[in-house]
Design an enzyme around this catalytic site. Structure first.
Site, PDB file in Angstrom:
ATOM      1  N   ASP A 104       3.954   0.361 -11.923  1.00 56.09           N
ATOM      2  CA  ASP A 104       2.855   0.776 -11.046  1.00 56.09           C
ATOM      3  C   ASP A 104       1.844   1.588 -11.863  1.00 56.09           C
ATOM      4  O   ASP A 104       2.205   2.419 -12.690  1.00 56.09           O
ATOM      5  CB  ASP A 104       3.396   1.614  -9.880  1.00 56.09           C
ATOM      6  CG  ASP A 104       2.389   1.748  -8.756  1.00 56.09           C
ATOM      7  OD1 ASP A 104       2.623   1.176  -7.677  1.00 56.09           O
ATOM      8  OD2 ASP A 104       1.350   2.422  -8.950  1.00 56.09           O
ATOM      9  N   ILE A 105       0.562   1.340 -11.609  1.00 60.32           N
ATOM     10  CA  ILE A 105      -0.499   1.999 -12.377  1.00 60.32           C
ATOM     11  C   ILE A 105      -0.601   3.485 -12.037  1.00 60.32           C
ATOM     12  O   ILE A 105      -1.108   4.281 -12.824  1.00 60.32           O
ATOM     13  CB  ILE A 105      -1.856   1.274 -12.116  1.00 60.32           C
ATOM     14  CG1 ILE A 105      -2.829   1.489 -13.253  1.00 60.32           C
ATOM     15  CG2 ILE A 105      -2.463   1.708 -10.785  1.00 60.32           C
ATOM     16  CD1 ILE A 105      -4.036   0.580 -13.201  1.00 60.32           C
ATOM     17  N   ASN A 126       5.946  -1.422   1.909  1.00 64.50           N
ATOM     18  CA  ASN A 126       4.978  -0.962   2.903  1.00 64.50           C
ATOM     19  C   ASN A 126       4.337  -2.183   3.556  1.00 64.50           C
ATOM     20  O   ASN A 126       3.955  -3.131   2.861  1.00 64.50           O
ATOM     21  CB  ASN A 126       3.902  -0.097   2.234  1.00 64.50           C
ATOM     22  CG  ASN A 126       4.478   1.184   1.658  1.00 64.50           C
ATOM     23  OD1 ASN A 126       5.385   1.786   2.239  1.00 64.50           O
ATOM     24  ND2 ASN A 126       3.974   1.613   0.514  1.00 64.50           N
ATOM     25  N   GLY A 160       1.251   1.931   5.513  1.00 65.50           N
ATOM     26  CA  GLY A 160       0.688   2.498   4.291  1.00 65.50           C
ATOM     27  C   GLY A 160       0.394   1.469   3.214  1.00 65.50           C
ATOM     28  O   GLY A 160       0.179   1.815   2.057  1.00 65.50           O
ATOM     29  N   GLN A 161       0.349   0.183   3.598  1.00 65.55           N
ATOM     30  CA  GLN A 161       0.077  -0.858   2.595  1.00 65.55           C
ATOM     31  C   GLN A 161      -1.392  -0.808   2.175  1.00 65.55           C
ATOM     32  O   GLN A 161      -2.283  -0.722   3.030  1.00 65.55           O
ATOM     33  CB  GLN A 161       0.416  -2.238   3.170  1.00 65.55           C
ATOM     34  CG  GLN A 161       0.301  -3.359   2.147  1.00 65.55           C
ATOM     35  CD  GLN A 161       0.768  -4.716   2.701  1.00 65.55           C
ATOM     36  OE1 GLN A 161       1.084  -4.834   3.889  1.00 65.55           O
ATOM     37  NE2 GLN A 161       0.796  -5.706   1.839  1.00 65.55           N
ATOM     38  N   HIS A 220       4.756  -6.877  -1.889  1.00 66.91           N
ATOM     39  CA  HIS A 220       5.381  -6.279  -3.076  1.00 66.91           C
ATOM     40  C   HIS A 220       6.447  -5.286  -2.660  1.00 66.91           C
ATOM     41  O   HIS A 220       6.321  -4.617  -1.632  1.00 66.91           O
ATOM     42  CB  HIS A 220       4.344  -5.593  -3.967  1.00 66.91           C
ATOM     43  CG  HIS A 220       3.496  -4.589  -3.253  1.00 66.91           C
ATOM     44  ND1 HIS A 220       2.446  -4.961  -2.437  1.00 66.91           N
ATOM     45  CD2 HIS A 220       3.540  -3.242  -3.202  1.00 66.91           C
ATOM     46  CE1 HIS A 220       1.880  -3.882  -1.934  1.00 66.91           C
ATOM     47  NE2 HIS A 220       2.531  -2.808  -2.367  1.00 66.91           N
ATOM     48  N   HIS A 230       8.380  -1.864  -3.975  1.00 63.25           N
ATOM     49  CA  HIS A 230       8.353  -0.759  -4.931  1.00 63.25           C
ATOM     50  C   HIS A 230       9.788  -0.432  -5.330  1.00 63.25           C
ATOM     51  O   HIS A 230      10.673  -0.363  -4.469  1.00 63.25           O
ATOM     52  CB  HIS A 230       7.781   0.514  -4.284  1.00 63.25           C
ATOM     53  CG  HIS A 230       6.363   0.429  -3.839  1.00 63.25           C
ATOM     54  ND1 HIS A 230       5.333   1.049  -4.514  1.00 63.25           N
ATOM     55  CD2 HIS A 230       5.790  -0.183  -2.775  1.00 63.25           C
ATOM     56  CE1 HIS A 230       4.195   0.830  -3.885  1.00 63.25           C
ATOM     57  NE2 HIS A 230       4.447   0.078  -2.818  1.00 63.25           N
TER      58      HIS A 230
END
Ligand code: 5GP
Ligand code: ZN
Length: 120
Positions: free
Chosen positions: A30-31, A87, A93-94, A100, A102
């Site tokens: 994740d960035i 999410n 909270g997407q 995807h 997490h």
């Protein structure tokens, strides 16, 4: 989907720190990590969210996403465990509308209550 960030990452037109890939899924860091280890697993096929998984073929896709989370966590060495989050939609909270999962680990997580929707 031409406008989707994760489709662009899958296509290689946006770079990522790739961890794992096979014919069906891609895993990358994740960035903006929310834990010492924070990776994402996306199906290569565009599916907007878990709420869009309605057909029989989505069962296999979801299984592959989850198996990839487990494989990456093992390979990275999260032997103490990890949290897996999907999410879904605005109230979930997407923010990126390409399905995807997490994977979060490398430290004690916050209590799950912190992640529950606020009561009105
Ligand atoms: P969501 O809130 O939709 O469940 O999670 C989206 C995640 O994607 C966020 O944790 C965010 O940091 C991550 N993200 C958004 N854009 C990029 C990107 O271009 N590259 C990577 N590696 N992660 C991204
Ligand atoms: Zn996409």
């Amino acid at each position: 989907m031409s406008d989707c960030i994760f489709c662009k990452i899958v296509a290689g037109t946006i770079p990522c720190r790739k961890i794992y890939e096979d014919d069906y899924v891609l895993a990358f860091h994740d960035i903006n990590p929310a834990a010492p280890v924070h990776f994402l697993v996306v199906p290569k096929m565009h599916v907007a969210s878990l709420a869009d998984c309605v057909a029989e073929h989505h069962a296999g896709l979801l299984a592959r996403v989850m198996l990839a989370v487990a494989k990456v966590a093992r390979d990275i060495g999260l032997e103490n465990g990890y949290r897996t989050i999907i999410n879904t939609g605005e109230d979930g909270g997407q923010t990126v509308f390409h399905l995807h999962a997490h994977g979060l680990g490398g430290g004690k997580p916050r209590p799950l209550g912190d992640a529950l929707p606020a009561a009105n």
